[in-house]
Design an enzyme around this catalytic site. Structure first.
Site, mmCIF file in Angstrom:
data_model
loop_
_atom_site.group_PDB
_atom_site.id
_atom_site.type_symbol
_atom_site.label_atom_id
_atom_site.label_comp_id
_atom_site.label_asym_id
_atom_site.label_seq_id
_atom_site.Cartn_x
_atom_site.Cartn_y
_atom_site.Cartn_z
ATOM 1 N N ARG A 29 0.726 -1.081 -0.145
ATOM 2 C CA ARG A 29 0.087 -0.085 -0.052
ATOM 3 C C ARG A 29 1.079 1.409 0.079
ATOM 4 O O ARG A 29 2.182 1.264 0.222
ATOM 5 C CB ARG A 29 -0.694 -0.009 1.213
ATOM 6 N N LYS A 39 -1.969 -7.377 11.982
ATOM 7 C CA LYS A 39 -3.192 -7.237 12.708
ATOM 8 C C LYS A 39 -4.547 -6.819 11.482
ATOM 9 O O LYS A 39 -5.486 -6.840 11.807
ATOM 10 C CB LYS A 39 -3.352 -6.056 13.671
ATOM 11 N N ASP A 40 -3.908 -6.249 10.207
ATOM 12 C CA ASP A 40 -4.656 -6.116 9.125
ATOM 13 C C ASP A 40 -5.103 -7.477 8.615
ATOM 14 O O ASP A 40 -5.811 -7.411 7.669
ATOM 15 C CB ASP A 40 -4.190 -5.257 8.328
ATOM 16 N N THR A 52 -11.089 7.364 17.890
ATOM 17 C CA THR A 52 -10.459 5.943 17.614
ATOM 18 C C THR A 52 -11.931 5.254 16.971
ATOM 19 O O THR A 52 -12.929 5.082 17.535
ATOM 20 C CB THR A 52 -10.112 5.007 18.685
ATOM 21 N N SER A 62 -11.643 1.970 16.346
ATOM 22 C CA SER A 62 -11.454 0.708 16.639
ATOM 23 C C SER A 62 -12.335 0.256 17.819
ATOM 24 O O SER A 62 -12.632 0.912 19.203
ATOM 25 C CB SER A 62 -10.098 0.191 17.207
ATOM 26 N N LEU A 63 -13.139 -0.921 17.647
ATOM 27 C CA LEU A 63 -14.150 -1.118 18.727
ATOM 28 C C LEU A 63 -13.420 -1.660 19.848
ATOM 29 O O LEU A 63 -14.106 -1.612 21.044
ATOM 30 C CB LEU A 63 -15.096 -2.216 18.193
ATOM 31 N N ARG A 64 -12.385 -2.482 19.575
ATOM 32 C CA ARG A 64 -11.586 -2.855 20.675
ATOM 33 C C ARG A 64 -10.971 -1.860 21.567
ATOM 34 O O ARG A 64 -11.330 -1.840 22.778
ATOM 35 C CB ARG A 64 -10.308 -3.661 20.318
ATOM 36 N N ARG A 65 -10.764 -0.499 21.107
ATOM 37 C CA ARG A 65 -9.916 0.510 21.811
ATOM 38 C C ARG A 65 -11.259 1.147 22.270
ATOM 39 O O ARG A 65 -11.170 1.647 23.693
ATOM 40 C CB ARG A 65 -9.227 1.265 20.899
ATOM 41 N N ARG A 83 -10.593 7.911 11.398
ATOM 42 C CA ARG A 83 -10.041 6.983 10.512
ATOM 43 C C ARG A 83 -8.833 7.684 9.714
ATOM 44 O O ARG A 83 -8.563 9.020 9.988
ATOM 45 C CB ARG A 83 -11.022 6.467 9.509
ATOM 46 N N GLY A 84 -8.392 7.135 8.684
ATOM 47 C CA GLY A 84 -7.169 7.520 7.818
ATOM 48 C C GLY A 84 -5.737 7.038 8.409
ATOM 49 O O GLY A 84 -5.857 6.303 9.207
ATOM 50 N N ASN A 85 -4.863 7.376 7.766
ATOM 51 C CA ASN A 85 -3.490 6.843 7.888
ATOM 52 C C ASN A 85 -3.206 7.760 9.328
ATOM 53 O O ASN A 85 -3.692 8.576 9.751
ATOM 54 C CB ASN A 85 -2.670 6.825 7.020
ATOM 55 N N VAL A 86 -1.923 7.281 9.718
ATOM 56 C CA VAL A 86 -1.391 7.720 10.966
ATOM 57 C C VAL A 86 -1.055 9.616 10.931
ATOM 58 O O VAL A 86 -1.677 10.025 12.024
ATOM 59 C CB VAL A 86 0.090 6.944 11.205
ATOM 60 N N THR A 132 -2.706 11.535 9.104
ATOM 61 C CA THR A 132 -4.101 12.296 9.029
ATOM 62 C C THR A 132 -4.663 12.326 10.482
ATOM 63 O O THR A 132 -5.215 13.281 10.881
ATOM 64 C CB THR A 132 -5.190 11.344 7.964
ATOM 65 N N ARG A 133 -4.512 11.211 11.142
ATOM 66 C CA ARG A 133 -5.252 11.192 12.427
ATOM 67 C C ARG A 133 -4.450 12.099 13.470
ATOM 68 O O ARG A 133 -5.197 12.633 14.370
ATOM 69 C CB ARG A 133 -4.908 9.604 12.997
ATOM 70 N N CYS A 192 -13.125 -8.556 12.042
ATOM 71 C CA CYS A 192 -12.586 -7.398 12.498
ATOM 72 C C CYS A 192 -13.603 -6.287 13.039
ATOM 73 O O CYS A 192 -13.450 -5.138 13.709
ATOM 74 C CB CYS A 192 -11.835 -6.667 11.410
HETATM 75 N N1 PBG Z 1 -5.296 -0.085 11.618
HETATM 76 C C1 PBG Z 1 -4.159 0.534 10.919
HETATM 77 C C2 PBG Z 1 -2.984 -0.134 11.530
HETATM 78 N N2 PBG Z 1 -2.519 -1.279 11.168
HETATM 79 C C3 PBG Z 1 -1.239 -1.343 11.756
HETATM 80 C C4 PBG Z 1 -0.868 -0.260 12.581
HETATM 81 C C5 PBG Z 1 0.273 0.030 13.406
HETATM 82 C C6 PBG Z 1 1.276 -1.050 13.239
HETATM 83 C C7 PBG Z 1 0.959 -2.630 13.920
HETATM 84 O O1 PBG Z 1 0.289 -2.323 14.859
HETATM 85 O O2 PBG Z 1 1.957 -3.250 13.518
HETATM 86 C C8 PBG Z 1 -2.230 0.724 12.279
HETATM 87 C C9 PBG Z 1 -2.237 1.939 12.852
HETATM 88 C C10 PBG Z 1 -2.704 2.035 14.102
HETATM 89 O O3 PBG Z 1 -3.454 1.328 14.681
HETATM 90 O O4 PBG Z 1 -2.396 2.945 14.884
#
Ligand code: PBG
Length: 306
Positions: free
Chosen positions: A11, A83-84, A127, A129-132, A149-152, A154-155, A242
Site C-alpha cells: 500500500r 493485525k490487518d 478511535t 477501533s471497537l476494541r479500543r 479513520r485515515g492513516n497515522v 491524518t489522525r 474485525c
Molecule cells: N489499523 C491500521 C494499522 N495497522 C497497523 C497499524 C500499526 C502497526 C502495527 O500494529 O503493527 C495501524 C495503525 C494504528 O492502529 O495505529
C-alpha cells in the site's frame, strides 16, 4: 529455480511504505545479490477513508489488490501489518515470514494531558477501533468516543486541529514513522490488550512458489510466530471478524506460552477476560482454549451484537 529479483506489493501509506522498505532491506541483507523492488498499489481500504472500518466490509479490504497483483504475476510478495490480515487467508496464499515484533502496545496520544486518567470529564477521544472503544469505555465511561479513520499522519493532524482531546494509535506505527515522541503514555497488557498480531509485520506470498517462499522464510522469527499464532487462533475461534472488539496478548517464556484474551462491548464498556498457558508447540490449542474460556464467561452475547 531461485529468483534473482523479488517485487514487493505494498500500500502507499507512509507506514506501509516504511514496512515494505524494511522488508526489502532485510531481504537484501539475508540474500546478497538479490534485487528487491517495491510495487506501490492503491487498495479499497485506503480509498474509503471516510467511513468507520467496521461498516465497510472488514480487513480483507487492505489485502485484495495486493493479492490480485501476486496472482497476475506483477508482484512476488506483499507486506502487511499482521493485525490487518484476516484470521483466515485467501486460498492459495501463505505467510512464509513473520518478522520480530515491535512494541505491541497502544499509545495514548494527546497534546494537553499525560494519560487517560488525567483527561477531564467528557473529553473527546478519537478511535474507530471497537476494541479500543470498549477498553476506553470500561475505564472512563464519561468519555465521548468519536470515530477517527485515515492513516497515522491524518489522525495526528485531526488531533492537532482540535477535533479530539486525545486519540489512541499503535505504538509500533508511531515508532516506525519516527513519531515516538507523540506517545504520551502506553496502554499496555495486562490492563489493556492490543489487537491480535499487533506490532508484527507479515509477509504474504503465493503458496505455489516454493523458491520464493524459501527466500522469504529467512526473515521468519520463531518466537513472534508462536505468540501471534496463539493470538490469531483465539481470534479465529471467536469468529475472526474485525468488526468485533477482541484483544489478545501472548508472551513466550522458557516455560512456554501464556495467552490473555479479551472480548468487549464498545457501547457498554463491558469486558470479559480469560487467560491460559501451554507448551510452545500448542499455540493453536491454547488459542482455542482461551476462546472457550471467554465463551464460558458469556462472550457469545457480546459477539452476537456485531
Ligand atoms: N489499523 C491500521 C494499522 N495497522 C497497523 C497499524 C500499526 C502497526 C502495527 O500494529 O503493527 C495501524 C495503525 C494504528 O492502529 O495505529
Amino acid at each position: 529455480m531461485t529468483p534473482s529479483i523479488l517485487r514487493i506489493a505494498t500500500r502507499k501509506s507512509a507506514l506501509a511504505l516504511w514496512q515494505a522498505e524494511h522488508v526489502a532491506a532485510a531481504l537484501r541483507a539475508a540474500h546478497p545479490g538479490l534485487t528487491v523492488d517495491l510495487v506501490p498499489l492503491s487498495t479499497r481500504g485506503d480509498e474509503i477513508l471516510d467511513q468507520p472500518l467496521a461498516t465497510i466490509g472488514g480487513k480483507g479490504l487492505f489485502l485484495k489488490e495486493l493479492e490480485v497483483a501476486m496472482l497476475e504475476g506483477r508482484a512476488d510478495l506483499a507486506v502487511h501489518s499482521l493485525k490487518d490480515v484476516p484470521a483466515e487467508l485467501e486460498p492459495g496464499f501463505a505467510l512464509p515470514a513473520i518478522l520480530p515484533r515491535a512494541d505491541a502496545a497502544d499509545a495514548f496520544v494527546c497534546n494537553l494531558y499525560a494519560n487517560l486518567t488525567a483527561l477531564p470529564q467528557g473529553a473527546r477521544v478519537g478511535t474507530s477501533s471497537l476494541r479500543r472503544q470498549a477498553q476506553l469505555r470500561a475505564v472512563r465511561p464519561d468519555l465521548s468516543l468519536l470515530d477517527l479513520r485515515g492513516n497515522v499522519g491524518t489522525r495526528l493532524a485531526k488531533l492537532d486541529d482540535g477535533h479530539y482531546d486525545a486519540i489512541v494509535l499503535a505504538c509500533a506505527g508511531l515508532e516506525r514513522l519516527g513519531l515516538a515522541t507523540r506517545i504520551r503514555s502506553r496502554l499496555a497488557a495486562p490492563a489493556w490488550l492490543p489487537a491480535p498480531g499487533q506490532g508484527a509485520i507479515a509477509i504474504e506470498a503465493r503458496d505455489d512458489q516454493p523458491a520464493v517462499l524459501a527466500l522469504l522464510a529467512a526473515l521468519d522469527d520463531d518466537e513472534t510466530r508462536l505468540a501471534v499464532s496463539a493470538e490469531r487462533a483465539m481470534n479465529h475461534a471467536l469468529g475472526g471478524s474485525c468488526t468485533v472488539p477482541v484483544g489478545a496478548w501472548c508472551v513466550v517464556t522458557e516455560h512456554g506460552l501464556h495467552l490473555r484474551g479479551m472480548v468487549g462491548d464498545a457501547a457498554s464498556g463491558q469486558l470479559i477476560h480469560a487467560q491460559a498457558s501451554s507448551a510452545s508447540d500448542q499455540a493453536n490449542e491454547l488459542g482455542q482454549q482461551v476462546a472457550n474460556a471467554l465463551f464460558e464467561l458469556g462472550a457469545a452475547a457480546l459477539l452476537a451484537q456485531h
